[in-house]
Design an enzyme around this catalytic site. Sequence first.
Site, short mmCIF file in Angstrom:
data_model
loop_
_atom_site.label_atom_id
_atom_site.label_comp_id
_atom_site.label_asym_id
_atom_site.label_seq_id
_atom_site.Cartn_x
_atom_site.Cartn_y
_atom_site.Cartn_z
N THR A 117 0.83 -0.99 0.29
CA THR A 117 0.33 -0.25 -0.37
C THR A 117 0.68 1.47 0.55
OG1 THR A 117 -1.62 -1.26 0.88
CG2 THR A 117 -1.68 1.54 1.05
N LYS A 132 -7.66 -9.55 3.02
CA LYS A 132 -8.00 -9.49 5.25
C LYS A 132 -7.13 -10.49 5.72
CE LYS A 132 -12.37 -9.86 5.41
NZ LYS A 132 -13.40 -10.67 3.46
N PHE A 175 -19.93 -3.91 8.57
CA PHE A 175 -18.59 -3.35 9.28
C PHE A 175 -19.19 -2.35 9.85
CE2 PHE A 175 -14.15 -2.80 8.85
CZ PHE A 175 -13.68 -3.75 8.34
N GLY A 209 -17.05 -1.23 18.85
CA GLY A 209 -16.53 -2.38 19.31
C GLY A 209 -14.85 -1.81 19.99
N CYS A 250 -2.98 -1.66 8.71
CA CYS A 250 -2.90 -1.40 7.63
C CYS A 250 -4.27 0.01 8.07
CB CYS A 250 -3.85 -1.98 6.91
SG CYS A 250 -3.50 -3.44 6.56
P1 NAD Z 1 4.46 -7.38 6.34
O1 NAD Z 1 5.55 -6.73 8.33
O2 NAD Z 1 3.82 -9.06 7.36
O3 NAD Z 1 5.99 -8.41 5.35
C1 NAD Z 1 7.16 -7.68 4.96
C2 NAD Z 1 7.76 -9.09 5.02
O4 NAD Z 1 8.95 -7.79 3.79
C3 NAD Z 1 9.02 -9.00 5.44
O5 NAD Z 1 8.63 -10.48 5.92
C4 NAD Z 1 10.47 -8.24 5.77
O6 NAD Z 1 11.25 -9.21 6.12
C5 NAD Z 1 10.56 -8.46 4.24
N1 NAD Z 1 11.66 -7.00 3.77
C6 NAD Z 1 12.00 -6.17 4.15
N2 NAD Z 1 12.92 -5.24 3.87
C7 NAD Z 1 12.72 -6.50 2.89
C8 NAD Z 1 13.81 -6.55 1.67
N3 NAD Z 1 14.45 -5.71 1.43
N4 NAD Z 1 13.37 -7.53 0.70
C9 NAD Z 1 13.28 -8.59 0.52
N5 NAD Z 1 11.39 -8.76 1.64
C10 NAD Z 1 11.83 -7.29 2.54
O7 NAD Z 1 3.89 -6.57 5.87
P2 NAD Z 1 2.12 -7.70 5.18
O8 NAD Z 1 1.41 -7.10 6.31
O9 NAD Z 1 2.66 -8.19 4.36
O10 NAD Z 1 2.39 -5.44 4.42
C11 NAD Z 1 2.87 -6.00 2.98
C12 NAD Z 1 2.68 -4.51 2.43
O11 NAD Z 1 1.08 -4.99 1.93
C13 NAD Z 1 2.66 -3.36 3.20
O12 NAD Z 1 1.92 -2.05 2.88
C14 NAD Z 1 0.28 -3.35 3.61
O13 NAD Z 1 -0.11 -1.85 3.68
C15 NAD Z 1 -0.15 -4.28 2.40
N6 NAD Z 1 -1.14 -5.09 2.97
C16 NAD Z 1 -1.25 -5.73 4.12
C17 NAD Z 1 -1.96 -6.03 4.13
C18 NAD Z 1 -2.90 -7.16 5.44
O14 NAD Z 1 -3.57 -7.65 6.13
N7 NAD Z 1 -1.24 -7.33 6.16
C19 NAD Z 1 -3.83 -5.99 3.19
C20 NAD Z 1 -3.11 -5.13 2.14
C21 NAD Z 1 -1.84 -4.36 1.87
#
Ligand code: NAD
Length: 439
Positions: free
Chosen positions: A121, A151, A249, A253, A260
């Site tokens: 994001t 989600k 939604f 709560g 996020c």
């Molecule tokens: P996360 O922290 O679970 O995963 C990120 C991963 O990137 C980690 O494993 C980290 O070690 C790795 N990383 C960091 N630096 C790196 C590099 N230089 N090279 C390779 N890997 C590297 O994050 P997430 O929850 O998966 O979110 C990732 C993105 O997706 C964010 O922008 C978030 O806003 C977006 N997003 C998350 C969700 C959610 O539900 N978690 C849903 C939609 C969008």
Amino acid sequence: MNIAIIGTGYVGLVTGTCLAESGNQVCCIDIDQNKIDRLRNGLIPIFEPGLEELVRRNTKEERLTFTTDLAKGIQDARIVFIAVGTPQSMAGSADLGTVFHVARLLAESIETPKIVAIKSTVPVGTNAKVAEILKSAKCRVDSASNPEFLKEGAAIADFSKPDRVVVGVRDLQVAEELHNLYRPFLRTERPFLVMSPESAEMTKYVANAMLATKISFINEMANLCETVRADINDVRKGIGHDERIGFQFLFPGAGYGGSCFPKDIRAVIHMAKDNGLPSVLMGAVDEVNEQQKCVLFQKLKRHFGDSLASKTIAIWGLSFKPRTDDIREAPALSLIRELLEIGCPVRVHDPVALNNVRELFGDKLSYSTKPMETVEGANALVICTEWKEFQNPDFSQLSLKLSDKLIIDGRNLYNADSVTAGGLTYDSIGRAKATPGQT
Ligand code: NAD
């Protein structure tokens, strides 16, 4: 198709696994050596229902591989997804350091034409900046934006049957290749929406802004209901049957959390500020949520007054929502911190997030793997996450164990009459506090 995913977290691992499951050759890349080693041995670093089985199967069938070597991992890929974290920076904006770092590494390593799709994001304009960085690669690289809407807790289902897939591209040919990749997931006529990278980037933030607004809205209304002795559950029904409003939604709560909503709302506020625009509504959504995270502590304080510090509090549910071990910005953490600050002994239980909480709080808390064990010797129980297993406890047993016979329910799981019939006082969100024998 050959795919590489950079960043093997909640989004990257689910994306990579689901793409492997649909027959692609996928390499998941991460800088965390320990995580990659564990994945290679079939150990899943996060809790996500259904994920473990899929990872094991696709690893065994050699469609899914893991590495820390970015240059090697992307070598054969036609499409490279960037799925690294974009946490909140000190200034409140999205921290894009890792996204740009990865883009620079890609520019240095890419040797064959590729599509680089940004799944993280990111604020509007990031795609353009990544495209600029990628111009220095040895060959043609197209950048696309492909925000993720899954989600946690239902990530496999969401990725496999998305409500829609959004891609932002400058070249329709790039959209066509991405459409081919997503086609197996869109068989029930779910739309594949093609737009500019700017609109795709904005779509993700607007979706989260809308969802967070609904939560803060219903929480503010719930607090008003409670004060004027209306019942938010009845009010919810009264408004939800209006088709213009609906039910989704709109559950009151203890505030939203997770990795996020909090950071994305603040990123929207920042984006508006950077562009000289006010963001009155988003500022209020954030502020209402911060206050709502204190509601459970305030309820305890109101009930016990100054004696709260001497009470042992049991907490059920630590993750920011059920079916995940993610505790980032979870309302339970705010409550724990407030209780520890005044010296309260705290006993905690969560079906899957205990280890993550232990990493944060160490021996400051008592941990229990069983809900009923958690309440032994406690004065009151607070429910922070609506895990299914908390939905039907034996209230008479709880009444025997909780010395002050109090349940504070941050997720409105119970019917007040059932709780009070068990001899307990019941304080929930947006409903009058109920005590045994009360009419
Ligand atoms: P996360 O922290 O679970 O995963 C990120 C991963 O990137 C980690 O494993 C980290 O070690 C790795 N990383 C960091 N630096 C790196 C590099 N230089 N090279 C390779 N890997 C590297 O994050 P997430 O929850 O998966 O979110 C990732 C993105 O997706 C964010 O922008 C978030 O806003 C977006 N997003 C998350 C969700 C959610 O539900 N978690 C849903 C939609 C969008």
